[in-house]
Design an enzyme around this catalytic site. Structure first.
Site, mmCIF file in Angstrom:
data_model
loop_
_atom_site.group_PDB
_atom_site.id
_atom_site.type_symbol
_atom_site.label_atom_id
_atom_site.label_comp_id
_atom_site.label_asym_id
_atom_site.label_seq_id
_atom_site.Cartn_x
_atom_site.Cartn_y
_atom_site.Cartn_z
ATOM 1 C CE LYS A 50 38.394 75.280 75.275
ATOM 2 N NZ LYS A 50 39.624 74.883 74.569
ATOM 3 C CE LYS A 79 38.762 72.176 68.432
ATOM 4 N NZ LYS A 79 39.574 72.574 69.609
ATOM 5 N NE ARG A 227 42.857 84.862 74.609
ATOM 6 C CZ ARG A 227 43.012 85.018 73.298
ATOM 7 N NH1 ARG A 227 44.117 85.548 72.830
ATOM 8 N NH2 ARG A 227 42.065 84.632 72.473
#
Ligand code: C5P
Length: 247
Positions: A50, A79, A227
């Site tokens: 992503k 977005k 993460r």
């Protein structure tokens, strides 16, 4: 393990074949080189990638093209939220870049979402197009301040329905919304869920976390994980542990 080469299929058909990694790694890196270095520690058989606003603003289409050249499916997480014509052109540009998935804000309205859907038809293998409903950072009080009095869960469901009715493939949602949205949208909608944490990972700043296995059991189609993988000392090992937990 190396997977066999896929024949030239549309993205949706390819997903039905055996190599359909459910994990989308959030490449939350500040620049081209760090993102590329990370991609070399993983493989397209293990995950999709992503690219969000920070990285795209810093590294641009060149990075997206490079990742695609290396065989990765790229979710371009920008977005879009603008007038229909602008979103139509932006969606076309993303499709021409060769991304696997992109997204828009459902709050842009049905005309905007339909324009985005038309925009991605410029390529033979169109990408998936999904919508953000209500940002998970927003509370009921934030909605009230905007003059929106509908209960937040109902607004999420309403926007998700409008997205699917506008021709979109599904929505980004919290894993905790997945069960309800799967029930209301049906089996074919894509539900892409961030806020995923394996038992062994720190929660970081995520508040409502769900394990990979639980998210899939609740109806998620793809899991966005950042993460726990990108900050792990051995990202391939972290990916392997998550893959095993959902196999
Ligand atoms: O590192 P972590 O797994 O928390 O990263 C989650 C990714 O998903 C980040 O790129 C974050 O911006 C994104 N995201 C999120 N929550 C949302 C929408 C997107 O965490 N509601």
């Amino acid at each position: 393990m190396a997977m066999p080469q896929l024949p030239q299929l549309g993205f949706d058909e390819a997903s039905e074949t055996m190599n359909d990694p459910k994990i989308i790694v959030a490449l939350d890196f500040p620049d081209y080189q760090q993102a590329l270095d990370f991609s070399r520690k993983t493989s397209p058989e293990q995950c999709r990638l992503k690219v969000g606003k920070e990285l795209f603003t810093s590294a641009g289409p060149a990075l997206v093209e490079k990742l695609i050249d290396r065989g990765f499916d790229v979710f371009l997480d920008l977005k879009y939220h603008d007038i229909p014509n602008t979103v139509n052109k932006a969606a076309s540009a993303a499709a021409k870049l060769g991304v696997w998935m992109l997204n828009v804000h459902a709050m842009g309205g049905t005309a905007m979402m339909q324009a985005a859907r038309e925009g991605i038809e410029v390529v033979a293998r169109r990408p998936y197009l999904i919508a953000v409903t209500v940002l998970t950072s927003m509370s009921q009080d934030d909605l009230t301040a905007l003059g929106v009095n509908m209960p937040l869960p109902r607004l999420v469901e309403r926007l998700a329905r409008q997205a699917v009715d506008s021709g979109l493939d599904g929505v980004v949602c919290s894993a905790q919304e997945a069960r309800g949205l799967r029930a209301s949208l049906g089996q074919s909608a894509l539900l892409v869920t961030p806020g995923i944490r394996p038992e062994w990972a720190a929660a970081d700043d995520q508040h409502r976390i769900v394990t990979p296995a639980q998210a899939l059991a609740d109806g998620a189609s793809y899991l966005v994980v950042g993460r726990p993988i990108t900050r792990h000392q051995d990202p391939a090992e972290a990916l392997g542990m998550i893959a095993e937990s959902i196999s």
